[in-house]
Design a protein around this motif. Sequence first.
Motif, PDB file in Angstrom:
ATOM      1  N   LEU A  34       0.837  -1.442   0.299  1.00 47.80           N
ATOM      2  CA  LEU A  34      -0.397   0.247   0.192  1.00 47.80           C
ATOM      3  C   LEU A  34       0.813   1.361   0.148  1.00 47.80           C
ATOM      4  N   ALA A  35       1.651   1.085   0.909  1.00 45.26           N
ATOM      5  CA  ALA A  35       2.582   2.236   0.489  1.00 45.26           C
ATOM      6  C   ALA A  35       3.765   2.421  -0.288  1.00 45.26           C
ATOM      7  N   PHE A  36       3.908   1.699  -1.082  1.00 49.70           N
ATOM      8  CA  PHE A  36       4.304   1.667  -2.203  1.00 49.70           C
ATOM      9  C   PHE A  36       3.815   2.371  -3.247  1.00 49.70           C
ATOM     10  N   ALA A  37       2.346   1.717  -3.689  1.00 43.20           N
ATOM     11  CA  ALA A  37       1.744   2.242  -4.112  1.00 43.20           C
ATOM     12  C   ALA A  37       0.822   3.373  -4.084  1.00 43.20           C
ATOM     13  N   LEU A  38       0.713   4.177  -3.311  1.00 43.21           N
ATOM     14  CA  LEU A  38       0.597   5.590  -2.566  1.00 43.21           C
ATOM     15  C   LEU A  38       2.147   6.312  -2.928  1.00 43.21           C
ATOM     16  N   ALA A  91     -10.080  19.858   3.911  1.00 37.37           N
ATOM     17  CA  ALA A  91      -9.768  18.390   3.767  1.00 37.37           C
ATOM     18  C   ALA A  91      -8.175  17.928   3.532  1.00 37.37           C
ATOM     19  N   GLY A  92      -7.421  18.456   4.687  1.00 30.01           N
ATOM     20  CA  GLY A  92      -5.727  17.862   3.972  1.00 30.01           C
ATOM     21  C   GLY A  92      -5.208  16.947   3.742  1.00 30.01           C
ATOM     22  N   LYS A  93      -3.900  16.342   3.221  1.00 33.68           N
ATOM     23  CA  LYS A  93      -3.881  15.419   2.468  1.00 33.68           C
ATOM     24  C   LYS A  93      -4.100  14.129   3.629  1.00 33.68           C
ATOM     25  N   TRP A  94      -3.757  14.050   4.636  1.00 26.82           N
ATOM     26  CA  TRP A  94      -3.868  12.831   5.557  1.00 26.82           C
ATOM     27  C   TRP A  94      -5.148  12.699   5.855  1.00 26.82           C
ATOM     28  N   ARG A  95      -6.535  13.717   5.760  1.00 32.54           N
ATOM     29  CA  ARG A  95      -7.767  13.740   6.457  1.00 32.54           C
ATOM     30  C   ARG A  95      -7.863  13.112   4.684  1.00 32.54           C
ATOM     31  N   GLN A  96      -7.739  12.919   4.437  1.00 30.06           N
ATOM     32  CA  GLN A  96      -8.177  13.143   2.801  1.00 30.06           C
ATOM     33  C   GLN A  96      -7.624  10.899   2.837  1.00 30.06           C
ATOM     34  N   LEU A  97      -6.151  10.991   3.207  1.00 27.63           N
ATOM     35  CA  LEU A  97      -5.670  10.106   2.863  1.00 27.63           C
ATOM     36  C   LEU A  97      -6.643   8.425   3.635  1.00 27.63           C
ATOM     37  N   PHE A  98      -7.262   8.979   5.282  1.00 28.25           N
ATOM     38  CA  PHE A  98      -7.609   8.206   5.631  1.00 28.25           C
ATOM     39  C   PHE A  98      -9.614   8.538   5.959  1.00 28.25           C
ATOM     40  N   ILE A 109     -10.148   5.476  -7.979  1.00 27.96           N
ATOM     41  CA  ILE A 109     -11.206   6.547  -6.909  1.00 27.96           C
ATOM     42  C   ILE A 109     -11.157   7.660  -7.965  1.00 27.96           C
ATOM     43  N   PRO A 110     -12.108   8.225  -8.391  1.00 26.98           N
ATOM     44  CA  PRO A 110     -12.301   9.844  -9.001  1.00 26.98           C
ATOM     45  C   PRO A 110     -12.132  10.790  -7.896  1.00 26.98           C
ATOM     46  N   GLU A 111     -11.155  11.250  -9.544  1.00 24.66           N
ATOM     47  CA  GLU A 111     -10.779  13.099  -8.949  1.00 24.66           C
ATOM     48  C   GLU A 111     -11.663  13.641  -7.992  1.00 24.66           C
ATOM     49  N   GLN A 112     -12.748  14.161  -8.311  1.00 27.09           N
ATOM     50  CA  GLN A 112     -13.236  14.551  -8.250  1.00 27.09           C
ATOM     51  C   GLN A 112     -13.254  14.397  -6.578  1.00 27.09           C
ATOM     52  N   GLN A 113     -13.755  13.428  -6.190  1.00 25.55           N
ATOM     53  CA  GLN A 113     -13.369  13.205  -4.635  1.00 25.55           C
ATOM     54  C   GLN A 113     -12.996  14.100  -3.635  1.00 25.55           C
ATOM     55  N   PHE A 114     -11.488  13.909  -4.350  1.00 28.69           N
ATOM     56  CA  PHE A 114     -10.539  14.829  -3.617  1.00 28.69           C
ATOM     57  C   PHE A 114     -10.700  16.263  -3.981  1.00 28.69           C
ATOM     58  N   GLU A 115     -11.369  17.128  -5.484  1.00 33.13           N
ATOM     59  CA  GLU A 115     -11.765  17.563  -5.388  1.00 33.13           C
ATOM     60  C   GLU A 115     -12.298  18.281  -4.553  1.00 33.13           C
ATOM     61  N   ALA A 116     -13.369  17.721  -4.332  1.00 33.95           N
ATOM     62  CA  ALA A 116     -14.542  18.228  -2.995  1.00 33.95           C
ATOM     63  C   ALA A 116     -13.574  17.937  -2.032  1.00 33.95           C
TER      64      ALA A 116
END
Lengths: 433, 314
Positions: free
Chosen positions: B111-115, B218-225, B205-212
Amino acid sequence: MTVFDRPLSRRRLLSGAAALAGGGLLLGCTPGAGDSASDLSYWHLMSGGDGIVMAGLVDAVNAMNAGFRAEQTVLAWGPPYYTKLAMASAGGRAPDLAVMHASRIAGYAPGGLLEPWDVDLLAEVGVRESDFPPLVWQKGVYDGKLYSIALDTHPFVLYYNTQHAEKAGVTDAIQAMNSPEAFVEVAAKLQRVTGKHGLSYGYLGDGSQMWRLFYTLYRQTGAEMKLVPGSPAQVDEAAAVKVLGFVRSLLNDTIATRSGDGGTATSEFLHGESGLFFGGVWELPVLKESKLPFDARPIPTLFGQQAAYADSHTFVLPRQSTVSPERRRHTYQLVAELLKRSVTWAGAGHIPAYQPVVTSTEYQQLKPQSHYVGIPAYVNYDPDVWFSGAGSDFHKYFAENVQNVYLGSGDPAAGFDGFVQRLNKLLDRPQPV
Amino acid sequence: MPTAVDSPATAGLVVAGGNRMGAARARRDESLTGWAFAAPFALLFVLFLVVPAVYGLYLSFTGETLTGANGKLIGLANYSEALQDPDMWRSLGNTLWFTLLSTVPLVLLSLAFALLVNLGLPGRWLWRLSFFLPYLLASTVVVLFWSWMYNPKLGLINGVLAELGIAPVAWLQDPNVAMISVVVTTLWWTIGFNFLLYLAALQNIPEQQFEAAAIDGAGKWRQLFSIVVPQLAPTTALILTLQVLASLKVFDQIYMLTNGGPAGSTRSIVQYIYEAGFTGYRFGYSSAISYLFFAIIVLVSIAQYKLINRRSAP
């Protein structure tokens, strides 16, 4: 009708294909069942350099046009070979001739997987008991019948670097060593010359290597190891502890490295980083190729009695459900011809078992092979029991209990006890073959 | 260990079109055709899987050996011997230990490598290739060069340690270290498969979810979890299932690297089954251990199935 036509024809096609596939499978299941009486199937486990030499021998015999042709099948050494051979014999569809280690005969002969050789027929093709060293011939005899004919004896020997020996002034001492102390003294002198180690011995992760040195020295003390199913192992613990203690004292990172596996030991000796090297005669081709100034001799008698661990490649007749007398006769001829040509086999380091070859000038001129030619007179094979022998789990059980002793972290008595307990467990069980 | 995992048999259901006569007949034709197509597979399946499996079960109640000398029924004697056999328990323990040691990093690291690769680093193809390439190698090749790297005297790893002034380690010969060495080799070799599954899932994972999420602050970590990890749950469940089964069945790399040694410290249960049958010649006993192991695998699979189903329930 037309509705059914297609599925039906398709089905017919499918069943036809299935029949073809099934037929192919069945054909594939009959190894060595050549129809002609002149095509002999011959299984062996010689790969690498040994394999090339064996293939050359078979070709030479075939080129005689003696009315038969041997077709060799080479299988991977160790458990895969022995399992396949045993299963082919159990099913009665075995090859006409196979090679086995002498040490494995005890596991195969009593189970009816092998057929005895006809001594009279052997004499007709020129192979007699008097042509073999007594111990080597006897190893093939089980219940009064001859089950295997040895091609060679391949012992564990001592190689030494002649250049280092001269520099250290131990050239004569190497021939005269007759006690553990004398051996350590020579090794220490050589260590001072190489600046690295006196001795190379690869054993890590390799039970057979641990066993070969142990059994050589154990038998030198006069101790025996008798394994009879149904009764506990008969061993001499005091002798075993003495020998294990000695081996451990050699592996002290000065005389020899504690972390030596097969590859390390060979490479160390080849690079002149040690003066002595415990190895099988089968290492000879590699050493020769390196142009290293070396010689070989039997492992010196350090504990009073001459003894050497060895095994032999032997010829056996696996059980076939239908035997053609004509093929059998050809098989005998094939064995005789291979034995008579075994001076070529000696090139790979092995000591030919067939004495007319050993006494020939051609063999006597082979160096260092002729320096250890006397070993078959006092050879020691693995104890005779169904679970011992080359590539068997017996060597593995030895390693499981003794590696820590060699590494210096285990107690010799406890290690040997663990091994004996393991043997007793196996001896207690009903024999599976 | 990458093992070809049988795809679950997806039973094709024939959906009835109506209750008219013609439909029934068409349905019959169709199923005949279906059987015809399935026949070759079914035949091989029965011949090489069902028959041997049933025969193996029968053997486990006999004292059958290589020569067929002892084929009498002996009831549950093999099973009771196996349950009292310390070597069987030890091999089983080694297998479970290997499964634990290998599965956790094989999930987390992949998972870490994929991220990391999905971050959009330059030369992404190179990363992808280098993580996945070892997976394509045959186990013999992998074992060959890892056994050289682990060589106590000449190996690369001890060479590097020597430069750092650290004493050499007997990677495959020390009972305390050998299992770790086997796990490291396995990780290097097989992580690519899980990595690829994760990477594919990440890219779905649709890009829009991250944009929204970003618009919502939401920060990067929040998005991750809150986005990535939940969206990857089905993939994680799949990877976990495949990985546990593959690790339980480990055999080839251990057999070649250490042959189960030193002192039996890396011998897996599959190797013990192999030894009991093919070098100990006791087919009955060997079959009994295989069936015990089979029961364990079934239990583990049921437990996982329940666990995953509960998690994916609303």
